[in-house]
Design a protein around this motif. Structure first.
Motif, PDB file in Angstrom:
ATOM      1  N   VAL A 193      45.982 -38.961  41.888  1.00 61.14           N
ATOM      2  CA  VAL A 193      46.702 -39.327  40.696  1.00 61.14           C
ATOM      3  C   VAL A 193      45.736 -39.067  39.450  1.00 61.14           C
ATOM      4  O   VAL A 193      46.006 -38.516  38.486  1.00 61.14           O
ATOM      5  CB  VAL A 193      47.315 -40.427  40.807  1.00 61.14           C
ATOM      6  CG1 VAL A 193      48.015 -40.844  39.279  1.00 61.14           C
ATOM      7  CG2 VAL A 193      48.478 -40.561  41.697  1.00 61.14           C
ATOM      8  N   ALA A 194      44.540 -39.717  39.610  1.00 62.44           N
ATOM      9  CA  ALA A 194      43.599 -39.725  38.539  1.00 62.44           C
ATOM     10  C   ALA A 194      43.136 -38.498  38.416  1.00 62.44           C
ATOM     11  O   ALA A 194      42.750 -37.810  37.092  1.00 62.44           O
ATOM     12  CB  ALA A 194      42.219 -40.687  39.160  1.00 62.44           C
TER      13      ALA A 194
ATOM     14  N   SER B 252      42.282 -44.845  34.707  1.00 63.77           N
ATOM     15  CA  SER B 252      41.644 -44.223  35.906  1.00 63.77           C
ATOM     16  C   SER B 252      40.375 -43.357  35.526  1.00 63.77           C
ATOM     17  O   SER B 252      39.627 -42.989  36.435  1.00 63.77           O
ATOM     18  CB  SER B 252      42.648 -43.218  36.294  1.00 63.77           C
ATOM     19  OG  SER B 252      42.985 -42.200  35.158  1.00 63.77           O
ATOM     20  N   ASN B 253      39.901 -43.070  34.162  1.00 67.51           N
ATOM     21  CA  ASN B 253      38.937 -42.294  33.905  1.00 67.51           C
ATOM     22  C   ASN B 253      37.562 -43.237  33.895  1.00 67.51           C
ATOM     23  O   ASN B 253      36.352 -42.770  34.019  1.00 67.51           O
ATOM     24  CB  ASN B 253      38.933 -41.646  32.574  1.00 67.51           C
ATOM     25  CG  ASN B 253      39.822 -40.582  32.453  1.00 67.51           C
ATOM     26  OD1 ASN B 253      39.968 -39.523  33.454  1.00 67.51           O
ATOM     27  ND2 ASN B 253      40.569 -40.327  31.476  1.00 67.51           N
ATOM     28  N   LYS B 254      37.868 -44.378  34.048  1.00 66.85           N
ATOM     29  CA  LYS B 254      36.658 -45.342  34.025  1.00 66.85           C
ATOM     30  C   LYS B 254      36.156 -45.603  35.412  1.00 66.85           C
ATOM     31  O   LYS B 254      35.078 -46.224  35.790  1.00 66.85           O
ATOM     32  CB  LYS B 254      37.468 -46.647  33.547  1.00 66.85           C
ATOM     33  CG  LYS B 254      37.776 -46.607  32.025  1.00 66.85           C
ATOM     34  CD  LYS B 254      36.458 -46.298  31.028  1.00 66.85           C
ATOM     35  CE  LYS B 254      36.974 -46.463  29.495  1.00 66.85           C
ATOM     36  NZ  LYS B 254      36.074 -45.787  28.671  1.00 66.85           N
ATOM     37  N   ILE B 255      36.926 -45.225  36.430  1.00 71.02           N
ATOM     38  CA  ILE B 255      36.627 -45.676  37.950  1.00 71.02           C
ATOM     39  C   ILE B 255      35.653 -44.267  38.242  1.00 71.02           C
ATOM     40  O   ILE B 255      36.103 -43.207  38.226  1.00 71.02           O
ATOM     41  CB  ILE B 255      37.716 -45.608  38.657  1.00 71.02           C
ATOM     42  CG1 ILE B 255      38.445 -47.064  38.535  1.00 71.02           C
ATOM     43  CG2 ILE B 255      37.313 -45.577  40.482  1.00 71.02           C
ATOM     44  CD1 ILE B 255      39.660 -47.242  39.265  1.00 71.02           C
ATOM     45  N   LYS B 256      34.646 -44.752  39.054  1.00 67.61           N
ATOM     46  CA  LYS B 256      33.686 -43.562  39.375  1.00 67.61           C
ATOM     47  C   LYS B 256      34.120 -43.413  40.980  1.00 67.61           C
ATOM     48  O   LYS B 256      34.172 -44.075  42.159  1.00 67.61           O
ATOM     49  CB  LYS B 256      32.183 -44.204  39.738  1.00 67.61           C
ATOM     50  CG  LYS B 256      31.311 -42.995  40.275  1.00 67.61           C
ATOM     51  CD  LYS B 256      29.902 -43.785  40.207  1.00 67.61           C
ATOM     52  CE  LYS B 256      28.793 -43.047  40.845  1.00 67.61           C
ATOM     53  NZ  LYS B 256      28.960 -41.533  40.329  1.00 67.61           N
ATOM     54  N   TRP B 257      35.203 -42.450  40.994  1.00 68.83           N
ATOM     55  CA  TRP B 257      35.606 -42.196  42.154  1.00 68.83           C
ATOM     56  C   TRP B 257      34.783 -41.534  43.043  1.00 68.83           C
ATOM     57  O   TRP B 257      33.910 -40.767  42.918  1.00 68.83           O
ATOM     58  CB  TRP B 257      36.845 -41.189  42.003  1.00 68.83           C
ATOM     59  CG  TRP B 257      37.964 -41.506  41.290  1.00 68.83           C
ATOM     60  CD1 TRP B 257      38.018 -41.614  39.935  1.00 68.83           C
ATOM     61  CD2 TRP B 257      38.898 -42.570  41.502  1.00 68.83           C
ATOM     62  NE1 TRP B 257      39.131 -42.195  39.261  1.00 68.83           N
ATOM     63  CE2 TRP B 257      39.575 -42.901  40.486  1.00 68.83           C
ATOM     64  CE3 TRP B 257      39.254 -43.215  42.502  1.00 68.83           C
ATOM     65  CZ2 TRP B 257      40.808 -43.557  40.317  1.00 68.83           C
ATOM     66  CZ3 TRP B 257      40.379 -44.055  42.895  1.00 68.83           C
ATOM     67  CH2 TRP B 257      41.103 -44.144  41.475  1.00 68.83           C
ATOM     68  N   GLU B 258      34.909 -41.682  44.740  1.00 72.32           N
ATOM     69  CA  GLU B 258      33.974 -41.206  45.848  1.00 72.32           C
ATOM     70  C   GLU B 258      35.003 -40.373  46.856  1.00 72.32           C
ATOM     71  O   GLU B 258      36.065 -40.620  46.858  1.00 72.32           O
ATOM     72  CB  GLU B 258      33.220 -42.249  46.243  1.00 72.32           C
ATOM     73  CG  GLU B 258      32.368 -42.792  45.139  1.00 72.32           C
ATOM     74  CD  GLU B 258      31.304 -43.831  45.732  1.00 72.32           C
ATOM     75  OE1 GLU B 258      31.726 -44.713  46.387  1.00 72.32           O
ATOM     76  OE2 GLU B 258      30.089 -44.072  45.288  1.00 72.32           O
TER      77      GLU B 258
END
Length: 290
Positions: free
Chosen positions: A230-231, A284-290
């Motif tokens: 979603v992000a 959502s833009n603040k999370i460092k997605w892995e």
């Protein structure tokens, strides 16, 4: 021009972190929604006045009101709060011993909880655009409170709701959700109802049809892999997006660090944010997605 809406990631200042309060609440209704899913409605006058969508409560799930078995409280999103009636409800899946004990409680039993905890969804005071809510499985739990709040403030015509489940018998409270929004779409992985596929595939299609993408606020809750997708979609289309993460929260007050997630930081590559106090809702833009 679309309004600019910025949801700032809560900072690390302890003064900004809601502390919650200990309550003893009487169960006034207990519903078996599905064999493994329960909804409890609690008499919680003060809590109902204070909480906002996206916040949670930390519940002691013991059987005999002792404080060591099970030792740890369980976090539950606030499913709905009615300040006028003084009621708060939680919706949960029976996944282990603690939730089984909680499910066995009946009307009239008392439960011990701390709340409201965490930072909830940021809701604008005014907004001429639209709202798109995306729920995956039990991710609908906090989104119902948000949906009702948005409907009351902005009207159902501005709101669309997308739900993703594995199969049709996992669709919960369809009528209640449907009447609060202008469009209610369901995706099932097995194709037994609605759109066949993942809810994120449905989201991609709906986003493409939006007349005013910059004027659309997206709110989501569900499994982490779903939230990551979603992000990604929202980032690609430059949509404002807030997500509520589901992590294990042992203490609920930021002490044990069991719920940390990586977030971007202006001075570092990333830092760890405690979801229980700096979330569970994040930009959502603040999370460092892995």
């Amino acid at each position: 021009m679309a309004e600019q809406f910025v949801h700032h990631l809560p900072n690390k200042q302890e003064a900004d972190i809601p502390k919650g309060k200990l309550f003893e609440c009487r169960i006034i209704d207990q519903e078996m929604v599905l064999p493994h899913i329960r909804r409890l409605i609690l008499d919680a006058q003060e809590l109902a006045q204070k909480c906002i969508p996206g916040q949670f409560v930390h519940v002691l799930c013991n059987k005999f009101r002792q404080f060591y078995d099970p030792l740890l409280r369980r976090p539950f999103s606030i499913h709905f709060a009615d300040p006028e009636a003084g009621h708060v409800s939680i919706l949960f899946d029976i996944r282990g011993r603690g939730t089984k004990m909680l499910a066995d409680k009946t009307i009239g039993d008392m439960i011990d909880l701390i709340g409201p905890l965490g930072h909830g969804f940021a809701i604008p005071d005014s907004w001429s655009g639209s709202f798109l809510l995306v729920g995956g499985g039990m991710g609908i739990a906090p989104l119902y409170f948000l949906l009702r709040t948005l409907e009351k403030r902005f009207g159902k015509e501005k709101i669309k709701f997308l739900l993703g489940v594995k199969t049709s018998n996992m669709i919960l409270y369809r009528d209640q959700f449907e009447k609060c929004c202008s469009e209610y779409l369901v995706s099932t992985e097995d194709g037994s109802y609605g759109y066949q596929g993942m809810v994120t595939d449905l989201l991609k299609e709906r986003v493409e049809t939006l007349d005013n993408k910059l004027g659309c606020l997206v709110y989501a809750c569900g499994p982490m892999q779903m939230l990551k997708e979603v992000a990604k979609i929202c980032h690609h289309h430059n949509l404002n997006c807030q997500i509520s993460v589901e992590t294990k929260m042992a203490c609920g007050v930021g002490a044990c660090m069991s719920c940390v997630i990586k977030v971007h930081d202006t001075n570092l590559e990333y830092r760890y944010a405690r979801a229980c106090v700096e979330g569970p809702v994040f930009d959502s833009n603040k999370i460092k997605w892995e």
